[in-house]
Scaffold this active site. Structure first.
Site, PDB file in Angstrom:
ATOM      1  N   SER A  10      14.479  -8.918 -25.012  1.00 54.68           N
ATOM      2  CA  SER A  10      16.048  -8.950 -25.521  1.00 54.68           C
ATOM      3  C   SER A  10      16.067  -9.376 -26.865  1.00 54.68           C
ATOM      4  O   SER A  10      15.900 -10.877 -26.796  1.00 54.68           O
ATOM      5  CB  SER A  10      16.841  -9.167 -24.570  1.00 54.68           C
ATOM      6  OG  SER A  10      18.240  -9.196 -25.111  1.00 54.68           O
ATOM      7  N   HIS A  35      14.381  -4.466 -26.497  1.00 52.69           N
ATOM      8  CA  HIS A  35      15.877  -4.253 -25.886  1.00 52.69           C
ATOM      9  C   HIS A  35      16.965  -4.765 -27.006  1.00 52.69           C
ATOM     10  O   HIS A  35      16.791  -5.873 -27.242  1.00 52.69           O
ATOM     11  CB  HIS A  35      15.935  -4.803 -24.699  1.00 52.69           C
ATOM     12  CG  HIS A  35      17.193  -4.395 -23.795  1.00 52.69           C
ATOM     13  ND1 HIS A  35      17.163  -3.222 -23.237  1.00 52.69           N
ATOM     14  CD2 HIS A  35      18.272  -5.153 -23.848  1.00 52.69           C
ATOM     15  CE1 HIS A  35      18.349  -3.137 -22.627  1.00 52.69           C
ATOM     16  NE2 HIS A  35      19.172  -4.265 -22.899  1.00 52.69           N
ATOM     17  N   ASP A  37      20.783  -4.925 -27.594  1.00 49.93           N
ATOM     18  CA  ASP A  37      22.184  -5.193 -26.855  1.00 49.93           C
ATOM     19  C   ASP A  37      23.234  -5.077 -28.059  1.00 49.93           C
ATOM     20  O   ASP A  37      23.231  -6.057 -28.841  1.00 49.93           O
ATOM     21  CB  ASP A  37      22.437  -6.264 -26.150  1.00 49.93           C
ATOM     22  CG  ASP A  37      21.472  -6.248 -24.757  1.00 49.93           C
ATOM     23  OD1 ASP A  37      21.573  -5.563 -24.129  1.00 49.93           O
ATOM     24  OD2 ASP A  37      20.733  -7.511 -24.500  1.00 49.93           O
ATOM     25  N   MET A  39      27.161  -4.952 -28.535  1.00 48.49           N
ATOM     26  CA  MET A  39      28.287  -5.457 -27.768  1.00 48.49           C
ATOM     27  C   MET A  39      29.604  -5.110 -28.875  1.00 48.49           C
ATOM     28  O   MET A  39      29.436  -5.739 -29.914  1.00 48.49           O
ATOM     29  CB  MET A  39      28.254  -6.748 -27.313  1.00 48.49           C
ATOM     30  CG  MET A  39      27.106  -7.193 -26.487  1.00 48.49           C
ATOM     31  SD  MET A  39      26.938  -8.858 -26.077  1.00 48.49           S
ATOM     32  CE  MET A  39      25.425  -8.822 -25.267  1.00 48.49           C
ATOM     33  N   HIS A  68      20.925  -0.532 -26.006  1.00 52.10           N
ATOM     34  CA  HIS A  68      21.871  -0.437 -24.804  1.00 52.10           C
ATOM     35  C   HIS A  68      23.310  -0.535 -25.279  1.00 52.10           C
ATOM     36  O   HIS A  68      23.566  -1.750 -25.987  1.00 52.10           O
ATOM     37  CB  HIS A  68      21.385  -2.025 -23.980  1.00 52.10           C
ATOM     38  CG  HIS A  68      22.126  -1.944 -22.657  1.00 52.10           C
ATOM     39  ND1 HIS A  68      22.196  -3.314 -22.138  1.00 52.10           N
ATOM     40  CD2 HIS A  68      23.328  -1.392 -22.413  1.00 52.10           C
ATOM     41  CE1 HIS A  68      23.243  -3.434 -21.235  1.00 52.10           C
ATOM     42  NE2 HIS A  68      23.951  -2.234 -21.299  1.00 52.10           N
ATOM     43  N   MET A  70      26.667  -1.601 -25.179  1.00 54.53           N
ATOM     44  CA  MET A  70      27.706  -2.112 -24.379  1.00 54.53           C
ATOM     45  C   MET A  70      29.288  -2.072 -25.172  1.00 54.53           C
ATOM     46  O   MET A  70      29.638  -3.091 -25.521  1.00 54.53           O
ATOM     47  CB  MET A  70      27.516  -3.562 -24.021  1.00 54.53           C
ATOM     48  CG  MET A  70      26.311  -3.754 -23.069  1.00 54.53           C
ATOM     49  SD  MET A  70      25.984  -5.335 -22.564  1.00 54.53           S
ATOM     50  CE  MET A  70      24.719  -5.754 -23.503  1.00 54.53           C
ATOM     51  N   MET A 139      22.181  -3.572 -14.111  1.00 54.95           N
ATOM     52  CA  MET A 139      22.491  -5.128 -14.789  1.00 54.95           C
ATOM     53  C   MET A 139      22.540  -5.909 -13.362  1.00 54.95           C
ATOM     54  O   MET A 139      23.099  -5.744 -12.379  1.00 54.95           O
ATOM     55  CB  MET A 139      23.901  -4.962 -15.299  1.00 54.95           C
ATOM     56  CG  MET A 139      24.040  -4.035 -16.605  1.00 54.95           C
ATOM     57  SD  MET A 139      23.110  -4.793 -17.994  1.00 54.95           S
ATOM     58  CE  MET A 139      23.439  -6.541 -18.138  1.00 54.95           C
ATOM     59  N   ASP A 173      18.166  -5.902 -16.195  1.00 53.24           N
ATOM     60  CA  ASP A 173      18.354  -6.740 -17.124  1.00 53.24           C
ATOM     61  C   ASP A 173      19.330  -7.954 -16.856  1.00 53.24           C
ATOM     62  O   ASP A 173      20.579  -7.654 -16.091  1.00 53.24           O
ATOM     63  CB  ASP A 173      19.101  -6.017 -18.402  1.00 53.24           C
ATOM     64  CG  ASP A 173      19.537  -6.777 -19.430  1.00 53.24           C
ATOM     65  OD1 ASP A 173      19.125  -8.084 -19.635  1.00 53.24           O
ATOM     66  OD2 ASP A 173      19.904  -6.186 -20.620  1.00 53.24           O
TER      67      ASP A 173
END
Length: 211
Positions: A10, A35, A37, A39, A68, A70, A139, A173
């Site tokens: 990540s 990965h 993330d 956000m 990913h 979010m 998650m 994750d």
């Protein structure tokens, strides 16, 4: 037959002042995925990075970019992340009003589709989309921050999902290390996301230990 274990470091846990070098190091250490993330500060209580950062690192890496999202209403941003170089785009079932429409939108760009579930969200929410997608991201912490403790009963959700679909990729994750990695692998997961565990030591040793 169990699926090959894939390690997805990540990026959130990397040294952001030296991203190009950090990515090269995890690639040389044997990672297959990166990965990413994303956000928005609304769906989760944190803000990370967006498409411009992903676009800037894409030319420095051959890793599979596992993005990913979010974010609330992810449909608004799908094309941006396709253009930035995403290979897999994962959206949260909790963040989209019309899940099938979002899945079809991602597929229309020729990208792999993932659906993510927060710890308290039941598998029932995605059961009817399983045939349309490539991956489910379970998650194992509440999303938004790195370094959280693994929620133990998520292994039951992983087992339940694997019983529903023998072939789908199951990614996990949150709080992944050698101990929790073994538990999720035994439960049926085959893609392990790890941030602080990998980036806090010898990258190759950490990745090898997870495999």
């Amino acid at each position: 037959m169990s699926k090959k274990i894939i390690i997805a470091p990540s990026l959130l846990a990397a040294d952001f002042s030296d991203l190009k070098n950090e990515i090269e190091k995890v690639e040389k250490a044997g990672a297959e995925y990166l990965h990413l993330d994303v956000m928005d500060g609304t769906f989760v209580p944190n803000i990370s990075f967006g498409a411009p950062v992903i676009s800037s690192i894409r030319k420095h890496s051959n890793l599979v970019f596992d993005v990913h999202l979010m974010v609330e209403n992810p449909d608004r941003f799908i094309k941006d992340f396709v253009d930035a170089g995403a290979d897999i785009i994962t959206v949260h079932v909790e963040a989209t009003k019309h899940l099938n429409r979002t899945v079809q939108l991602i597929k229309s760009y020729g990208k792999k589709v993932g659906i993510s579930l927060n710890p308290s969200t039941p598998l029932e929410m995605i059961k009817h989309e399983l045939k349309n997608i490539d991956m489910v991201l379970i998650m194992t912490v509440n999303p938004g921050f790195g370094g959280q403790a693994f929620i133990e009963n998520m292994t039951d959700k992983i087992k339940e999902l694997r019983a529903l679909d023998a072939n789908i990729d199951i990614e996990v994750d949150g709080g992944i290390n050698t101990e929790t990695g073994k538990k999720v692998k035994e439960s049926g997961a085959n893609i392990l996301v790890a941030g602080s565990y990998i980036f806090s030591g010898n990258y190759k040793e950490k990745i090898d230990s997870l495999k």
